[in-house]
Motif scaffolding. Structure first.
Motif, PDB file in Angstrom:
ATOM      1  N   LEU A  39       0.814  -1.205   0.000  1.00 22.66           N
ATOM      2  CA  LEU A  39       0.000   0.000   0.000  1.00 22.66           C
ATOM      3  C   LEU A  39       0.858   1.270   0.000  1.00 22.66           C
ATOM      4  O   LEU A  39       0.564   2.225  -0.715  1.00 22.66           O
ATOM      5  CB  LEU A  39      -0.931  -0.007   1.216  1.00 22.66           C
ATOM      6  CG  LEU A  39      -2.188   0.820   1.091  1.00 22.66           C
ATOM      7  CD1 LEU A  39      -3.141   0.195   0.100  1.00 22.66           C
ATOM      8  CD2 LEU A  39      -2.857   0.972   2.440  1.00 22.66           C
ATOM      9  N   SER A 120      -4.396  -5.592   4.515  1.00 25.25           N
ATOM     10  CA  SER A 120      -4.013  -6.052   3.189  1.00 25.25           C
ATOM     11  C   SER A 120      -3.522  -7.490   3.254  1.00 25.25           C
ATOM     12  O   SER A 120      -2.875  -7.885   4.222  1.00 25.25           O
ATOM     13  CB  SER A 120      -2.898  -5.135   2.669  1.00 25.25           C
ATOM     14  OG  SER A 120      -2.548  -5.471   1.366  1.00 25.25           O
ATOM     15  N   PHE A 125      -6.791  -5.156  -0.602  1.00 24.16           N
ATOM     16  CA  PHE A 125      -6.858  -4.295   0.576  1.00 24.16           C
ATOM     17  C   PHE A 125      -8.329  -4.123   0.914  1.00 24.16           C
ATOM     18  O   PHE A 125      -9.139  -3.812   0.033  1.00 24.16           O
ATOM     19  CB  PHE A 125      -6.214  -2.936   0.292  1.00 24.16           C
ATOM     20  CG  PHE A 125      -6.246  -1.997   1.461  1.00 24.16           C
ATOM     21  CD1 PHE A 125      -5.467  -2.247   2.587  1.00 24.16           C
ATOM     22  CD2 PHE A 125      -7.037  -0.866   1.445  1.00 24.16           C
ATOM     23  CE1 PHE A 125      -5.480  -1.377   3.672  1.00 24.16           C
ATOM     24  CE2 PHE A 125      -7.058   0.011   2.526  1.00 24.16           C
ATOM     25  CZ  PHE A 125      -6.269  -0.253   3.643  1.00 24.16           C
TER      26      PHE A 125
END
Length: 179
Positions: A39, A120, A125
């Motif tokens: 992320l 995640s 996610f």
């Protein structure tokens, strides 16, 4: 068929419908999916997004684009989003994210009630939060069940179900493209 058998069959059918309606996907189901989503890496730099909001019937109610300018300083991230709607109106949201020690993420924005919680696995996610949503001069607190799926190192798909009091209002679908 006897009345008792009809009632039992109806109870089984109703239970199946209720349980099916409660079923939701689990983040662990994506643990082995590739490419693996980092992320902090994906939401770093500038991204463009293209999206629609559909109502319960699937009718497109709003179309929009988003320019996101994202950066991280250690475990803290800022996602600065500028929305432009098909009618020419604009909206701004600035997410402040925090990666937790256990790998999960929390997030805050001015129009988010409390804290968003996310995690995640693999290429996915999952994010859950309540958003203050302005509609026709009123503001509603709407729950989002938000799922993102990394498709390539540049493209991510996003699907978010919106609900209020457990009633599904519609869905937001987005595609992100990293510049």
């Amino acid at each position: 068929m006897t009345r008792r058998r009809i009632l039992v069959a109806a109870a089984i059918a109703t239970s199946a419908l209720i349980l099916g309606g409660c079923a939701s996907q689990q983040i662990d189901a994506y643990a082995t999916e590739k490419p693996v989503l980092d992320l902090q890496q994906y939401f770093n730099g500038t991204l463009d997004a293209y999206g629609v909001f559909t109502d319960r019937s699937g009718t497109v109610v709003k179309r929009f684009t988003v320019v996101m300018i994202c950066n991280w300083n250690g475990a803290q991230g800022v996602l600065d989003e500028t929305f432009t709607y098909a009618d020419g109106s604009t909206q701004k949201r600035i997410w402040k994210l925090q990666k937790q020690a256990d790998g999960r993420f929390t997030g805050r924005a001015d129009d988010v009630v409390g804290e968003a919680l996310g995690e995640s696995r693999g290429n996915a996610f999952h994010w859950a939060y309540t958003l203050r949503l302005p509609v026709d001069g009123k503001v509603y607190e709407v729950q989002f069940d938000d799922w993102m799926y990394l498709m390539t190192d540049k493209v991510m798909l996003n699907k978010a179900a919106m609900s209020k009091f457990g009633v599904r209002l519609g869905e937001v679908t987005l595609s992100f493209v990293k510049r």
